[in-house]
Design a protein around this motif. Structure first.
Motif, short mmCIF file in Angstrom:
data_model
loop_
_atom_site.label_atom_id
_atom_site.label_comp_id
_atom_site.label_asym_id
_atom_site.label_seq_id
_atom_site.Cartn_x
_atom_site.Cartn_y
_atom_site.Cartn_z
N GLU A 304 93.48 16.56 68.35
CA GLU A 304 94.60 15.68 68.69
C GLU A 304 95.21 14.96 67.50
O GLU A 304 96.33 14.45 67.62
CB GLU A 304 94.14 14.63 69.72
N ALA A 305 94.53 14.85 66.37
CA ALA A 305 95.04 14.02 65.28
C ALA A 305 95.05 14.81 63.98
O ALA A 305 94.16 15.61 63.72
CB ALA A 305 94.19 12.76 65.13
N LEU A 306 96.06 14.53 63.14
CA LEU A 306 96.24 15.23 61.87
C LEU A 306 96.73 14.25 60.83
O LEU A 306 97.63 13.45 61.09
CB LEU A 306 97.27 16.36 62.05
N ALA A 307 96.14 14.31 59.63
CA ALA A 307 96.61 13.50 58.50
C ALA A 307 96.51 14.34 57.23
O ALA A 307 95.69 15.28 57.16
CB ALA A 307 95.79 12.22 58.35
N VAL A 308 97.32 14.01 56.25
CA VAL A 308 97.40 14.76 55.00
C VAL A 308 97.25 13.81 53.82
O VAL A 308 97.80 12.71 53.84
CB VAL A 308 98.76 15.51 54.89
N HIS A 309 96.49 14.22 52.80
CA HIS A 309 96.47 13.48 51.54
C HIS A 309 96.36 14.47 50.39
O HIS A 309 96.04 15.64 50.59
CB HIS A 309 95.34 12.46 51.49
N ARG A 310 96.62 14.00 49.19
CA ARG A 310 96.55 14.84 47.99
C ARG A 310 95.50 14.25 47.05
O ARG A 310 95.46 13.04 46.81
CB ARG A 310 97.91 14.92 47.30
N THR A 311 94.64 15.12 46.50
CA THR A 311 93.60 14.68 45.58
C THR A 311 94.22 14.40 44.21
O THR A 311 95.33 14.85 43.90
CB THR A 311 92.52 15.75 45.43
N PRO A 312 93.50 13.67 43.33
CA PRO A 312 94.00 13.45 41.97
C PRO A 312 94.25 14.74 41.22
O PRO A 312 95.08 14.78 40.30
CB PRO A 312 92.88 12.62 41.32
N GLN A 313 93.57 15.81 41.60
CA GLN A 313 93.76 17.12 40.96
C GLN A 313 94.96 17.88 41.54
O GLN A 313 95.26 18.99 41.10
CB GLN A 313 92.50 17.96 41.10
N GLY A 314 95.64 17.28 42.52
CA GLY A 314 96.82 17.90 43.09
C GLY A 314 96.56 18.81 44.28
O GLY A 314 97.49 19.49 44.74
N ARG A 315 95.36 18.81 44.81
CA ARG A 315 95.05 19.64 45.96
C ARG A 315 95.45 18.93 47.25
O ARG A 315 95.18 17.73 47.42
CB ARG A 315 93.55 19.96 45.98
N THR A 316 96.10 19.64 48.16
CA THR A 316 96.53 19.06 49.43
C THR A 316 95.46 19.29 50.48
O THR A 316 95.04 20.43 50.72
CB THR A 316 97.86 19.68 49.88
N ILE A 317 95.02 18.20 51.12
CA ILE A 317 93.92 18.24 52.09
C ILE A 317 94.44 17.83 53.47
O ILE A 317 95.15 16.84 53.61
CB ILE A 317 92.78 17.29 51.67
N LEU A 318 94.06 18.61 54.48
CA LEU A 318 94.37 18.30 55.87
C LEU A 318 93.10 17.84 56.57
O LEU A 318 92.06 18.47 56.45
CB LEU A 318 94.91 19.54 56.61
N THR A 319 93.20 16.72 57.30
CA THR A 319 92.09 16.20 58.09
C THR A 319 92.49 16.21 59.56
O THR A 319 93.54 15.67 59.91
CB THR A 319 91.72 14.77 57.66
N LEU A 320 91.67 16.83 60.40
CA LEU A 320 91.93 16.89 61.84
C LEU A 320 90.79 16.19 62.58
O LEU A 320 89.63 16.27 62.16
CB LEU A 320 92.01 18.34 62.33
N VAL A 321 91.14 15.53 63.68
CA VAL A 321 90.16 14.84 64.50
C VAL A 321 90.38 15.24 65.96
O VAL A 321 91.53 15.39 66.40
CB VAL A 321 90.26 13.31 64.34
N SER A 322 89.28 15.40 66.71
CA SER A 322 89.40 15.78 68.12
C SER A 322 89.12 14.59 69.03
O SER A 322 88.43 13.64 68.68
CB SER A 322 88.43 16.92 68.45
N ASP A 323 89.68 14.67 70.22
CA ASP A 323 89.55 13.66 71.28
C ASP A 323 88.61 14.21 72.34
O ASP A 323 88.89 15.23 72.96
CB ASP A 323 90.94 13.40 71.86
N ASN A 324 87.50 13.52 72.57
CA ASN A 324 86.53 14.01 73.55
C ASN A 324 86.83 13.55 74.97
O ASN A 324 86.06 13.83 75.90
CB ASN A 324 85.11 13.57 73.17
#
Length: 341
Positions: A304-324
């Motif tokens: 249900e949830a999605l967020a994006v951040h970028r590391t100091p090295q320039g890598r793009t990371i996606l974080t997903l979370v589920s709703d129980n």
């Protein structure tokens, strides 16, 4: 139909989830923000059939956590905000609470949760959201020291001040929303909310997407809204039986839309679409290529949830979370992927 794996996992946790006596649960529920003990069990494989596989569509799986807690208000994780480092998080739940803490990580791989806290969001009249018609928070984004929360069923967007520690404080303040938004289905309201980034003529406008098609509107199009000085209607092309659950913007401005499917005979699935920033304008029907598609052959649940951040090295990371959904048959998961292209 719920998968056998999900059923077994839920039964295994039944003792944990029911460990808080009813009297203690009521006492906890009346308290102000408090520390929250979260058990975070890491897992390194996303595919159940190929434990060494790391590449899934356009994403590389980094790792995941299964989150559990004895606190009766833990669960229903529906919206996620991350700091620029991808460590400090703020989650809103569909029972009117916020959850904050820190993701312990190494090179983007989630290892655990620290310093977690939970507290009730407050309605404009000071009551807890869970005790009002505003209880069903489903979407969220942060702008400076203000948190915006989309509330389903009543189809409102509430604003909360954030304190120095990044926790919501005080009472909600309703935002002005388009009149057409009030006509969405009771359980098909705004599920995805974000701020259009620089590089667009509509930079600074809120983008709000509904969960599913609206009654009486063109089939195959999920309604949305651009909210700001130059407001307008917008749509997402519906493909198959997927519903919208969240959105996030990439560092280059492109839009990611998280979608979920639930089919009784096949269980749950999710996918992420990437949509060019240039497509976002009033009257547009948004569409784009798929980054990833997954089903119960992988470590997923009701994503249900999605967020994006970028590391100091320039890598793009996606974080997903589920709703129980506060169900013993479902799991709260945190998944991490890298977008390397």
């Amino acid at each position: 139909m719920i998968s056998r794996r999900a059923v077994l996992a839920g039964l295994a946790r039944a003792g944990l989830a029911g460990a808080v006596p009813a009297g203690q649960a009521r006492a906890l529920d009346r308290q102000e923000p408090r520390a929250l003990a979260i058990e975070a069990a890491p897992f390194a494989s996303f595919s159940a059939g190929d434990r060494d596989r790391r590449q899934f569509g356009g994403l590389t799986f980094l790792g995941g956590l299964e989150l559990r807690s004895r606190d009766p208000e833990f669960g229903g994780l529906s919206g996620l905000v991350l700091d620029p480092n991808g460590e400090r998080f703020l989650i809103i739940t569909d029972r009117g609470h916020w959850l904050a803490g820190r993701i312990v990580q190494k090179e983007g791989v989630p290892l655990g949760i620290e310093a977690a806290r939970i507290g009730p969001l407050r309605a404009p009249d000071g009551r807890r959201l869970k005790d009002t018609r505003y209880f069903d928070g489903e979407s969220v984004f942060r702008q400076g020291q203000t948190l915006f929360v989309g509330v389903e069923r009543v189809h409102d967007i509430l604003r909360f001040d954030l304190d120095a520690g990044g926790e919501p404080t005080g009472r909600a303040r309703p935002s002005t929303v388009p009149a057409e938004m009030k006509g969405l289905a009771p359980n098909g309201g705004i599920e995805a909310l974000g701020l259009v980034p620089q590089g667009s003529e509509w930079s600074g406008h809120m983008l709000a997407l509904a969960e599913k098609e609206a009654r009486g509107q063109a089939p195959g199009q999920i309604p949305g809204f651009l909210i700001g000085p130059k407001p307008g209607r917008i749509w997402l092309r519906r493909i198959g039986d997927f519903d919208v659950t969240d959105l996030a913007f990439l560092p280059d401005g492109d839009l990611l839309v998280l979608e979920r499917r639930f089919v009784p005979l096949f269980g749950v699935g999710f996918r992420i679409r990437r949509i060019p920033l240039a497509m976002i304008r009033p009257g547009a029907v948004l569409d784009g290529p798929l980054l990833i598609v997954a089903d119960l052959s992988a470590q997923i649940d009701n994503m249900e949830a999605l967020a994006v951040h970028r590391t100091p090295q320039g890598r793009t990371i996606l974080t997903l979370v589920s709703d129980n959904n506060f169900s013993l048959l479902q799991r709260n998961l945190l998944l991490r992927f890298a977008l390397d292209a």
